[in-house]
Design an enzyme around this catalytic site. Sequence first.
Site, PDB file in Angstrom:
ATOM      1  N   ARG A 104       0.842  -1.191   0.000  1.00  0.00           N
ATOM      2  CA  ARG A 104       0.000   0.000   0.000  1.00  0.00           C
ATOM      3  C   ARG A 104       0.880   1.245   0.000  1.00  0.00           C
ATOM      4  O   ARG A 104       2.089   1.154   0.114  1.00  0.00           O
ATOM      5  CB  ARG A 104      -0.971  -0.017   1.200  1.00  0.00           C
ATOM      6  CG  ARG A 104      -0.216  -0.430   2.466  1.00  0.00           C
ATOM      7  CD  ARG A 104      -0.517   0.300   3.674  1.00  0.00           C
ATOM      8  NE  ARG A 104      -0.434   1.732   3.556  1.00  0.00           N
ATOM      9  CZ  ARG A 104       0.689   2.441   3.669  1.00  0.00           C
ATOM     10  NH1 ARG A 104       1.875   1.870   3.869  1.00  0.00           N
ATOM     11  NH2 ARG A 104       0.658   3.753   3.575  1.00  0.00           N
ATOM     12  N   GLY A 105       0.206   2.408  -0.118  1.00  0.00           N
ATOM     13  CA  GLY A 105       0.964   3.645  -0.277  1.00  0.00           C
ATOM     14  C   GLY A 105       1.111   3.885  -1.768  1.00  0.00           C
ATOM     15  O   GLY A 105       1.485   2.972  -2.529  1.00  0.00           O
ATOM     16  N   ALA A 106       0.829   5.107  -2.203  1.00  0.00           N
ATOM     17  CA  ALA A 106       0.723   5.383  -3.639  1.00  0.00           C
ATOM     18  C   ALA A 106       1.944   4.931  -4.455  1.00  0.00           C
ATOM     19  O   ALA A 106       1.803   4.180  -5.432  1.00  0.00           O
ATOM     20  CB  ALA A 106       0.437   6.867  -3.839  1.00  0.00           C
TER      21      ALA A 106
ATOM     22  N   GLN B  68      -2.724   2.696   9.775  1.00  0.00           N
ATOM     23  CA  GLN B  68      -1.410   2.763   9.117  1.00  0.00           C
ATOM     24  C   GLN B  68      -0.411   3.558   9.954  1.00  0.00           C
ATOM     25  O   GLN B  68       0.794   3.317   9.876  1.00  0.00           O
ATOM     26  CB  GLN B  68      -1.537   3.402   7.731  1.00  0.00           C
ATOM     27  CG  GLN B  68      -2.208   2.523   6.678  1.00  0.00           C
ATOM     28  CD  GLN B  68      -3.700   2.765   6.596  1.00  0.00           C
ATOM     29  OE1 GLN B  68      -4.344   3.145   7.582  1.00  0.00           O
ATOM     30  NE2 GLN B  68      -4.278   2.535   5.434  1.00  0.00           N
TER      31      GLN B  68
ATOM     32  N   ARG C  51      -7.297  -0.018  -7.083  1.00  0.00           N
ATOM     33  CA  ARG C  51      -7.382   1.143  -6.185  1.00  0.00           C
ATOM     34  C   ARG C  51      -7.397   2.399  -7.056  1.00  0.00           C
ATOM     35  O   ARG C  51      -6.397   2.730  -7.703  1.00  0.00           O
ATOM     36  CB  ARG C  51      -6.202   1.164  -5.192  1.00  0.00           C
ATOM     37  CG  ARG C  51      -6.165  -0.084  -4.303  1.00  0.00           C
ATOM     38  CD  ARG C  51      -5.396   0.158  -3.016  1.00  0.00           C
ATOM     39  NE  ARG C  51      -6.117   1.021  -2.103  1.00  0.00           N
ATOM     40  CZ  ARG C  51      -5.572   1.581  -1.012  1.00  0.00           C
ATOM     41  NH1 ARG C  51      -4.297   1.362  -0.738  1.00  0.00           N
ATOM     42  NH2 ARG C  51      -6.281   2.344  -0.217  1.00  0.00           N
TER      43      ARG C  51
ATOM     44  N   ASN D  26      -5.386  12.447   0.136  1.00  0.00           N
ATOM     45  CA  ASN D  26      -4.535  11.614   0.995  1.00  0.00           C
ATOM     46  C   ASN D  26      -5.443  10.878   1.971  1.00  0.00           C
ATOM     47  O   ASN D  26      -6.670  11.076   1.968  1.00  0.00           O
ATOM     48  CB  ASN D  26      -3.492  12.471   1.724  1.00  0.00           C
ATOM     49  CG  ASN D  26      -2.410  11.618   2.381  1.00  0.00           C
ATOM     50  OD1 ASN D  26      -1.827  10.734   1.748  1.00  0.00           O
ATOM     51  ND2 ASN D  26      -2.152  11.844   3.659  1.00  0.00           N
ATOM     52  N   LYS D  27      -4.847  10.048   2.783  1.00  0.00           N
ATOM     53  CA  LYS D  27      -5.610   9.208   3.712  1.00  0.00           C
ATOM     54  C   LYS D  27      -6.670   9.994   4.462  1.00  0.00           C
ATOM     55  O   LYS D  27      -6.429  11.106   4.926  1.00  0.00           O
ATOM     56  CB  LYS D  27      -4.633   8.562   4.705  1.00  0.00           C
ATOM     57  CG  LYS D  27      -5.255   7.674   5.753  1.00  0.00           C
ATOM     58  CD  LYS D  27      -6.145   6.592   5.188  1.00  0.00           C
ATOM     59  CE  LYS D  27      -5.466   5.728   4.159  1.00  0.00           C
ATOM     60  NZ  LYS D  27      -6.427   4.845   3.432  1.00  0.00           N
TER      61      LYS D  27
ATOM     62  N   ASP E 273      -1.848  10.813  -2.291  1.00  0.00           N
ATOM     63  CA  ASP E 273      -2.185   9.766  -3.257  1.00  0.00           C
ATOM     64  C   ASP E 273      -2.406  10.338  -4.648  1.00  0.00           C
ATOM     65  O   ASP E 273      -2.250   9.640  -5.650  1.00  0.00           O
ATOM     66  CB  ASP E 273      -3.410   8.994  -2.789  1.00  0.00           C
ATOM     67  CG  ASP E 273      -3.032   8.108  -1.611  1.00  0.00           C
ATOM     68  OD1 ASP E 273      -2.985   8.628  -0.484  1.00  0.00           O
ATOM     69  OD2 ASP E 273      -2.712   6.936  -1.848  1.00  0.00           O
TER      70      ASP E 273
END
Length: 355
Positions: free
Chosen positions: A62-64, A211, A105, A262-263, A252
């Site tokens: 995960r994470g862009a 996260q 995603r 973003n998150k 992201d």
Amino acid sequence: MTPPALTNPDDAPAAVVTAVDWTADGTAVRIVDQTRLPADFVTLELRTVEEICEAISALRVRGAPAIGIAGAMGLVVAVAPFVDESIDRFRWRVAGAAERIGATRPTAVNLRWALDRLLRRMVDTGDDPGTILAVIRAEATSIRDEDRRMCREIGENALHLVPDGARVLTHCNAGALATGGIGTALAPLYLAHAAGRRIQVFVDETRPLLQGSRLTAWELQRAGIDVTVLCDGMAASLMAAGGVDLCVVGADRIAANGDVANKVGTFGVALAARHHRIPFHVLAPSSTLDPATPDGARIPIEQRAARELTHVAGRRMAPDGVQVYNPAFDVTPASLVTAIVTDRGLFRAPYDFST
Ligand code: MRU
């Protein structure tokens, strides 16, 4: 499994883990299964489209930037067994695999960006599947290597924002686990620590998938950085109490006008930071800039399963049948962003990433 010795020697002295890479024989993508951290350090080898899609959808990787790398490498290993098929059939397989991986995603632009890079490289590469495979494999490796370099450059470009004694708040995980290198938001923190600056990092736990507490706290603690976890709802009060000097987050997708996806929860951090006149910085590689999306309203926001909110560690925490709203990301308007730092430098409003 015990975490391996610190890796990424060219990023030394940061004590970072490699989140995604080829296996030694190149037939699979090896990832750290991030759903198992911090309790267990487990690596997985992914070979098929199904395995790649499942790992990205389930946030094992995960994470862009990391999903861009995993998606590109995943596409390569998934089509490699079909290299003896006809060129038409092989191209059809690559296109189909890219479509499926790209749909896992929708918010992080890096995933589509990385897959499109591979598809573009195929266009002028002739009609031999073996040659095409070699070309897209090299391109996937370049995407990984470029990301590692961009992380380093983000860290260098943002290092002056983190003086000795800085108390820094971050949200989610924009560290080594989310990238091919030393992270984005965490990159200047690793470099500041390596330079001997005493920094204190406050990490929002980052509901609902944690996260911050599971991943950011894990990698910062492992690197010997002073880290404190707090619940998301406490960040504003910590700012009010004078406990935060600056905020750093990843992204992201950054729209052409500087709006930042973003998150979920990032927008609230930015609002609280503005209220308390605390700098709020967004750190991201240029692969996260999306010139084709004019503003944040056009960024597709991933909606995730209700169970992520209704259950904690397998136990029901909300009444059966209750309605749930669970977007994975929010959009922070550019007006709340003090600076956007990329590998290309530091930008301030008015932002224009349209070219
Ligand atoms: O759902 P996730 O864990 O993939 O969300 C990750 C984030 O929002 C990160 O902050 C972002 O991808 C930047 S990573 C350098």
